[in-house]
Design an enzyme around this catalytic site. Structure first.
Site, short mmCIF file in Angstrom:
data_model
loop_
_atom_site.label_atom_id
_atom_site.label_comp_id
_atom_site.label_asym_id
_atom_site.label_seq_id
_atom_site.Cartn_x
_atom_site.Cartn_y
_atom_site.Cartn_z
CE LYS A 105 -3.07 2.87 2.69
NZ LYS A 105 -3.57 3.20 4.03
N GLY A 166 -8.19 9.26 10.04
CA GLY A 166 -8.44 9.32 11.47
C GLY A 166 -9.50 10.30 11.90
N GLY A 193 -11.10 7.89 6.92
CA GLY A 193 -12.26 8.71 7.26
C GLY A 193 -13.46 7.98 7.80
CB THR A 215 -8.61 5.75 13.38
OG1 THR A 215 -7.26 6.01 13.01
CG2 THR A 215 -8.97 6.59 14.59
#
Length: 272
Positions: A105, A166, A193, A215
């Site tokens: 990634k 986050g 998000g 997160t």
């Protein structure tokens, strides 16, 4: 319960039954990380090479002891990199540590406040990595043109942000995501998000091929329970997308029961 075997996510030629990809940061320890990942049903686990020990630091706890590569597909990422050169060096190290691992990634950040992607540097890094034989999944803006450019460079998946990393703000621009999805010939995964299960479901209902998050799970009051919720949300959103929702009808109602062929109402006189 995972997505039906007849509907796998295909990444770099490999099939995965789960369309939820999860990160490994921000948990209290590696044991909780493993527990949450088991609850998520995820098969692809992303690891920040610059922040997590997978063997580069001898004598420290090693994530691979809890998440062995024979049980999960590891997705090394370049979190914390702010230039193409930095990102490329980081993923070359990951390939050495993971015995030639190719699926990675890529993320190249623009500034430490917003963590918004630096797209010129991202494009430069992607070009180098693809040329070196990496299978590149790439974090990017929700810009259809940039996504198309990354696909043309040879990236195996594009991963537009839903909102800032986050932030938990959810999907702020579903219209751009739809444009990206409609044009893409490679998988499109929302990255960054997501705040709660409904955000993940909406992403999947829009037609995204998967969702990556960290997160939203690790930062929850009960991470393991949230991981389970996200697992279900991604599955539900995918099934809803495949099923096809009813069209929206502005200012027009439609009864759930048919109005034709109704029985004749019983009148007061008929009762007597």
């Amino acid at each position: 319960m995972q997505t039906a075997p007849s509907d796998p996510l295909i990444l770099a030629g490999k099939a995965y039954q789960s369309r939820l990809l999860v990160g490994t940061g921000k948990y209290k320890d590696f044991a909780q990380t493993r527990e949450a990942i088991d609850a998520s049903g995820a098969q692809i686990i992303t690891v920040a090479i610059r922040r997590t020990n997978i063997g580069q630091t001898a004598g420290e706890p090693n994530l691979l002891e809890y998440l062995p590569s024979n049980q999960f597909t590891l997705l090394p990422n370049t979190a914390g990199c702010y230039s193409a050169d930095e990102a490329v060096r980081t993923l070359r190290l990951a390939r050495e540590l993971l015995d030639g691992h190719r699926l990675v990634k890529l993320e190249v950040l623009g500034d430490p406040h917003t963590l918004f992607p630096n797209m010129p540097e991202t494009l430069a890094a992607a070009k180098t990595l693809v040329a070196e034989g990496f299978d590149v999944m790439v974090y990017c803006t929700d810009d259809p043109i940039q996504c198309r450019m990354l696909e043309e460079l040879g990236c195996v998946a594009v991963m537009p942000l839903a909102s800032l990393i986050g932030s938990g703000m959810g999907i702020l621009n579903p219209w751009n995501l739809r444009l990206i999805i409609d044009q893409a010939k490679v998988p499109v995964l929302v990255d960054a998000g997501v705040g709660t299960a409904s955000d993940a479901a909406i992403a999947m209902e829009l037609g995204c091929d998967g969702v990556l998050m960290n997160t939203a799970i690790a930062g929850a009051q009960q991470p393991v329970l949230m991981a389970s919720a996200m697992n279900k949300a991604v599955q539900a959103g995918r099934e809803a997308f495949l099923a096809g929702r009813v069209p929206r009808k502005t200012y027009q109602a439609a009864p759930s029961s048919p109005s034709a062929g109704l029985l004749t109402p019983i009148t007061a006189s008929a009762k007597t």
